[in-house]
Scaffold this motif. Structure first.
Motif, mmCIF file in Angstrom:
data_model
loop_
_atom_site.group_PDB
_atom_site.id
_atom_site.type_symbol
_atom_site.label_atom_id
_atom_site.label_comp_id
_atom_site.label_asym_id
_atom_site.label_seq_id
_atom_site.Cartn_x
_atom_site.Cartn_y
_atom_site.Cartn_z
ATOM 1 N N GLY A 105 0.793 -1.230 0.000
ATOM 2 C CA GLY A 105 0.000 0.000 0.000
ATOM 3 C C GLY A 105 0.823 1.277 0.000
ATOM 4 N N MET A 106 2.074 1.191 -0.484
ATOM 5 C CA MET A 106 2.871 2.417 -0.563
ATOM 6 C C MET A 106 2.316 3.341 -1.643
ATOM 7 N N LEU A 107 2.168 4.600 -1.297
ATOM 8 C CA LEU A 107 1.808 5.617 -2.289
ATOM 9 C C LEU A 107 3.096 6.403 -2.538
ATOM 10 N N ALA A 115 9.718 7.130 -4.813
ATOM 11 C CA ALA A 115 10.564 5.995 -4.416
ATOM 12 C C ALA A 115 10.429 4.835 -5.393
ATOM 13 N N GLU A 116 9.311 4.770 -6.114
ATOM 14 C CA GLU A 116 9.039 3.615 -6.980
ATOM 15 C C GLU A 116 9.389 3.863 -8.445
ATOM 16 N N VAL A 117 9.860 5.084 -8.772
ATOM 17 C CA VAL A 117 10.159 5.331 -10.187
ATOM 18 C C VAL A 117 11.559 4.814 -10.488
ATOM 19 N N VAL A 145 14.630 -3.728 -0.155
ATOM 20 C CA VAL A 145 13.615 -4.156 0.804
ATOM 21 C C VAL A 145 12.857 -2.925 1.286
ATOM 22 N N TYR A 146 11.581 -3.118 1.626
ATOM 23 C CA TYR A 146 10.855 -1.994 2.234
ATOM 24 C C TYR A 146 10.066 -2.450 3.447
ATOM 25 N N LEU A 147 9.907 -1.490 4.361
ATOM 26 C CA LEU A 147 9.126 -1.710 5.583
ATOM 27 C C LEU A 147 8.034 -0.653 5.590
ATOM 28 N N GLY A 164 8.428 -6.053 2.396
ATOM 29 C CA GLY A 164 8.424 -6.593 1.042
ATOM 30 C C GLY A 164 9.650 -6.168 0.272
ATOM 31 N N ALA A 165 9.679 -6.538 -0.857
ATOM 32 C CA ALA A 165 9.013 -7.654 -1.517
ATOM 33 C C ALA A 165 9.990 -8.209 -2.528
ATOM 34 N N THR A 166 9.934 -9.514 -2.728
ATOM 35 C CA THR A 166 10.755 -10.100 -3.777
ATOM 36 C C THR A 166 10.136 -9.755 -5.137
ATOM 37 N N ASP A 214 1.099 -12.544 -7.903
ATOM 38 C CA ASP A 214 1.728 -12.025 -9.114
ATOM 39 C C ASP A 214 1.390 -10.551 -9.294
ATOM 40 N N ARG A 215 2.422 -9.752 -9.538
ATOM 41 C CA ARG A 215 2.183 -8.388 -10.005
ATOM 42 C C ARG A 215 1.891 -8.467 -11.500
ATOM 43 N N PRO A 216 0.938 -7.679 -11.959
ATOM 44 C CA PRO A 216 0.619 -7.722 -13.399
ATOM 45 C C PRO A 216 1.521 -6.776 -14.178
ATOM 46 N N TYR A 238 1.277 -3.459 -12.622
ATOM 47 C CA TYR A 238 2.610 -3.878 -12.157
ATOM 48 C C TYR A 238 2.811 -3.525 -10.680
ATOM 49 N N ARG A 239 3.775 -2.663 -10.352
ATOM 50 C CA ARG A 239 4.047 -2.355 -8.945
ATOM 51 C C ARG A 239 3.169 -1.232 -8.415
ATOM 52 N N HIS A 240 2.258 -0.708 -9.240
ATOM 53 C CA HIS A 240 1.664 0.587 -8.929
ATOM 54 C C HIS A 240 0.143 0.579 -8.828
HETATM 55 N N1 GLY Z 1 4.881 -1.533 -5.065
HETATM 56 C C1 GLY Z 1 5.665 -2.410 -4.311
HETATM 57 C C2 GLY Z 1 5.900 -3.712 -4.929
HETATM 58 O O1 GLY Z 1 5.414 -3.993 -6.000
HETATM 59 O O2 GLY Z 1 6.614 -4.476 -4.333
#
Ligand code: GLY
Length: 341
Positions: free
Chosen positions: A47-49, A53-55, A217-219, A230-232, A273-275, A299-301
């Motif tokens: 649930g990270m917004l 950090a994710e780009v 890794v993230y907390l 997470g996350a692998t 699975d992330r799409p 995907y991750r978002h």
């Molecule tokens: N948005 C975080 C992840 O996909 O692990």
């Protein structure tokens, strides 16, 4: 297309549910079709917004789209009555090599005009006093997090669910994440994510995203004693399961950053699975088949981009507008040519 259209949303993950809620608000007759609501990637998601950090390099549109969607989250969270933790993200580099990863991230953000403050050892420590010794980091104060399971529960109370589509639906919105029907199946593939849930007597104050010997890794704290770790990330064809190796890598990296995890209770291990699309951006808009709109491949978002996706789908139905960066037709040849909606 005016309000009052019969719309079936296929998929009750956070994207499908948010789309359905928005279409309902705009006066459409909406049902959500899913035999296993909120059981896919949304169930695993931390649930990270975190648009900054994710780009990653090569996926810069995630920053622009993510910031636009982040701006919509406070209103959505307030409407749903769920907590939004606007406590920011701390990037942390454990050793000198890991710090270079943080510096690369900050340089990328600066190139896109996004503020990010580099912190030395002392700055990182004062932001999160329970962190282990780290080489340095950076603060992204505008970032936030939500509990996707709480969001989905709230959304499920606001939509009509069915197990099968209505034969007389005028529009179908396909929001089935990584399992798209033909002819779009090949546009999205699964990238396994393993994720752990813990209870800690000393959780971080904000999201901590770190690199430890090159391992990311993230907390993500929930504001009580709950922490999501997470996350692998692994492309594969087999069903997603939590592997001993994946859990071990996550725990080892996280425990190096956050020694208090030694005492934490390990509550849950989940894999989904992330799409993923090939360019890391979702498919939102015309599918090439009349009456079918895509809202998938996030995907991750998915959590971050859910409110923007809802607005894009609703605007598309109203006016035909399409956001070019996520237009499914960018995959020329993979989307059938035909009516836009
Ligand atoms: N948005 C975080 C992840 O996909 O692990």
């Amino acid at each position: 297309m005016a309000g009052g259209t019969r719309v079936d949303v296929l998929g009750a993950g956070i994207v499908g549910l948010t789309v359905a809620e928005e279409l309902g608000r705009r006066g459409h007759d909406v049902v959500v079709v899913d035999p296993r609501p909120a059981g896919g990637a949304s169930y695993a998601a931390a649930g990270m917004l975190s648009p900054a950090a994710e780009v990653w390099h090569g996926e810069e549109e995630v920053l622009r789209l993510g910031l636009a969607s982040l701006a919509r989250w406070p209103e959505l969270a307030a409407r749903l009555g769920v907590a939004l933790r606007a406590t920011g993200t701390l990037l942390v580099g454990h050793d000198a090599g890991d710090l270079q990863q943080v510096e690369r991230q900050v340089a990328l953000l600066h190139r896109h005009g996004h503020a990010a403050e580099l912190l030395g050892r002392a700055g990182v420590r004062s932001a999160e006093p329970s962190l282990a010794r780290a080489a340095g980091g950076a603060l992204l104060p505008a970032e936030a997090s939500v509990d996707p399971r709480a969001v989905c529960r709230a959304l499920l109370q606001r939509v009509v669910l069915r197990e099968t589509p209505r034969p007389d639906a005028e529009v179908r919105v396909v929001a089935t994440g990584s399992s798209l029907p033909e002819p779009w199946t090949g546009l999205v593939s699964g990238v396994r994510g393993e994720i752990l849930r813990l209870r800690s007597d000393d959780p971080p104050r904000r999201t901590v995203r770190g690199w430890v010997g090159g391992e990311a890794v993230y907390l993500v704290p929930r504001g009580d004693d709950r922490v999501v770790l997470g996350a692998t990330s692994e492309a594969h064809a087999a069903p997603p399961v939590v592997t001993a190796g994946g859990a071990l890598r996550l725990l080892a990296a996280a425990r190096t950053l956050w020694p208090a995890l030694d005492r934490a209770e390990l509550v849950e291990a989940t894999a989904r699975d992330r799409p993923a699309t090939v360019d890391g951006l979702p498919l939102v808009g015309p599918s090439g088949v009349a009456g079918v709109v895509l809202a998938a491949g996030h995907y991750r978002h998915g959590v971050l981009l859910a409110p923007l996706t809802a607005q894009l789908v609703a605007d598309h139905l109203a006016t035909g507008a399409v956001e070019a960066a996520v237009d499914p037709r960018r995959f020329a040849g993979a989307v059938p040519e035909g009516a836009a909606r």
